[in-house]
Motif scaffolding. Structure first.
Motif, PDB file in Angstrom:
ATOM      1  N   THR A  99       0.947  -1.280  -0.014  1.00  0.00           N
ATOM      2  CA  THR A  99       0.195   0.053   0.040  1.00  0.00           C
ATOM      3  C   THR A  99       0.999   1.157  -0.100  1.00  0.00           C
ATOM      4  O   THR A  99       2.108   1.142   0.282  1.00  0.00           O
ATOM      5  N   GLN A 100       0.492   2.496  -0.571  1.00  0.00           N
ATOM      6  CA  GLN A 100       1.019   3.632  -0.459  1.00  0.00           C
ATOM      7  C   GLN A 100       0.013   4.556  -0.287  1.00  0.00           C
ATOM      8  O   GLN A 100      -1.052   4.653  -1.027  1.00  0.00           O
ATOM      9  N   ARG A 140      -3.981  13.546 -14.812  1.00  0.00           N
ATOM     10  CA  ARG A 140      -3.154  13.622 -15.918  1.00  0.00           C
ATOM     11  C   ARG A 140      -2.477  12.180 -15.965  1.00  0.00           C
ATOM     12  O   ARG A 140      -2.239  11.687 -17.125  1.00  0.00           O
ATOM     13  N   ASN A 141      -1.606  12.045 -14.850  1.00  0.00           N
ATOM     14  CA  ASN A 141      -0.903  10.665 -14.893  1.00  0.00           C
ATOM     15  C   ASN A 141      -0.655  10.351 -13.486  1.00  0.00           C
ATOM     16  O   ASN A 141       0.256  10.299 -12.972  1.00  0.00           O
ATOM     17  N   PRO A 142      -1.794   9.660 -12.865  1.00  0.00           N
ATOM     18  CA  PRO A 142      -1.699   9.204 -11.712  1.00  0.00           C
ATOM     19  C   PRO A 142      -0.782   8.266 -11.340  1.00  0.00           C
ATOM     20  O   PRO A 142      -0.215   7.969  -9.889  1.00  0.00           O
ATOM     21  N   LEU A 143      -0.086   7.508 -12.210  1.00  0.00           N
ATOM     22  CA  LEU A 143       0.770   6.551 -11.941  1.00  0.00           C
ATOM     23  C   LEU A 143       2.252   6.793 -11.368  1.00  0.00           C
ATOM     24  O   LEU A 143       2.933   6.373 -10.821  1.00  0.00           O
ATOM     25  N   SER A 144       2.356   8.154 -11.768  1.00  0.00           N
ATOM     26  CA  SER A 144       3.597   8.944 -11.872  1.00  0.00           C
ATOM     27  C   SER A 144       3.968   9.428 -10.049  1.00  0.00           C
ATOM     28  O   SER A 144       4.812   9.542  -9.729  1.00  0.00           O
ATOM     29  N   GLU A 145       2.663   9.351  -9.347  1.00  0.00           N
ATOM     30  CA  GLU A 145       2.892   9.701  -7.767  1.00  0.00           C
ATOM     31  C   GLU A 145       3.035   8.108  -7.003  1.00  0.00           C
ATOM     32  O   GLU A 145       3.081   8.491  -5.989  1.00  0.00           O
ATOM     33  N   ILE A 146       3.127   7.121  -7.697  1.00  0.00           N
ATOM     34  CA  ILE A 146       3.143   5.732  -7.213  1.00  0.00           C
ATOM     35  C   ILE A 146       4.608   5.367  -7.422  1.00  0.00           C
ATOM     36  O   ILE A 146       5.147   5.220  -8.203  1.00  0.00           O
ATOM     37  N   THR A 185      -0.748  -5.294 -10.869  1.00  0.00           N
ATOM     38  CA  THR A 185      -1.765  -4.469 -10.826  1.00  0.00           C
ATOM     39  C   THR A 185      -1.708  -3.518  -9.803  1.00  0.00           C
ATOM     40  O   THR A 185      -1.257  -3.476  -8.670  1.00  0.00           O
ATOM     41  N   ILE A 186      -2.301  -2.305 -10.064  1.00  0.00           N
ATOM     42  CA  ILE A 186      -2.389  -1.089  -9.180  1.00  0.00           C
ATOM     43  C   ILE A 186      -4.066  -0.629  -9.040  1.00  0.00           C
ATOM     44  O   ILE A 186      -4.509  -0.486 -10.018  1.00  0.00           O
TER      45      ILE A 186
END
Length: 221
Positions: free
Chosen positions: A68-69, A77-83, A91-92
């Motif tokens: 978890t994070q 715009r790019n939610p994956l950039s924060e993860i 899978t996210i």
């Protein structure tokens, strides 16, 4: 013995954890949350690389890892950039809260699923006596990832307009001069029911008791 962050290099902590997992043949690992071991170290880049090494090592050992994070802010715009280490995840799933009409609702979305299609729809979730329920996607709303939705839900609009369409069609039919009086009476009863549906939908939307929606006053001729 638990070690607080900063007592020894984070690389060594990850290495020892991976060695213990391999030694005991652990098949499932939960990390809650990513980044906790690196708090206060002041070496962000080295810590991220060590974190990626640890996740790669778990995958090489055949371990199923759930991590978890907590995200401070998510953008559409790019939610994956924060993860962190998003490129290593199969899978996210995003879970969060959003304000819709002065009420907090829980939402979820599958942001990534390796080897399969992902729609990226945001859907409301609720856990009740019947278990976890996932609603239809939020049609007509935007800005959900920012925490405050803008626009109107399509389902709410349809709940108001659908009976209005019936009322319009019934009025056209009831106004026909050749319509049988008995049939006209049935249609007028149906019109009353559809009108009540509109009133109930509007009362629910504006959070008003049904009694307060009828502001007509008796008048004397």
């Amino acid at each position: 013995m638990e070690l607080a962050p900063g007592q020894e290099p984070v690389e060594k902590i990850y290495y020892r954890a991976a060695a213990l997992i391999a030694e005991y043949g652990i098949g499932r690992v939960v990390i809650d949350t990513l980044g906790d071991l690196t708090l206060g170290l002041g070496r962000a880049e080295e810590a991220r690389e060590a974190e990626r090494w640890f996740l790669r090592r778990l995958k090489a050992l055949g371990v199923t890892t759930l991590a978890t994070q907590q995200l401070v802010k998510v953008t559409g715009r790019n939610p994956l950039s924060e993860i962190g280490a998003a490129e290593l995840a199969d899978t996210i799933i995003y879970l969060g809260l959003v304000e819709i009409e002065s009420r907090l609702e829980k939402v979820m979305s599958v942001l990534k699923h390796r080897g399969g299609p992902v729609s990226g729809d945001l859907r409301a979730i609720a856990c009740g006596a019947g278990g976890l329920q996932v609603s239809e996607r939020f049609v007509g709303l935007s800005g959900l990832l920012d925490g405050t939705a803008r626009g109107q839900r399509k389902t709410q609009i349809e709940e108001v307009f659908q009976p209005l369409y019936f009322i319009r069609d019934f009025l056209k039919m009831a106004s026909r001069p050749d319509l049988d009086p008995a049939r006209r009476g049935q249609m007028l009863e149906r019109l009353e029911g559809e009108t009540s549906r509109v009133i109930a939908s509007l009362a629910q939307y504006f959070d008003l008791p049904l009694g307060e929606t009828d502001t007509r006053k008796d008048s004397k001729a």
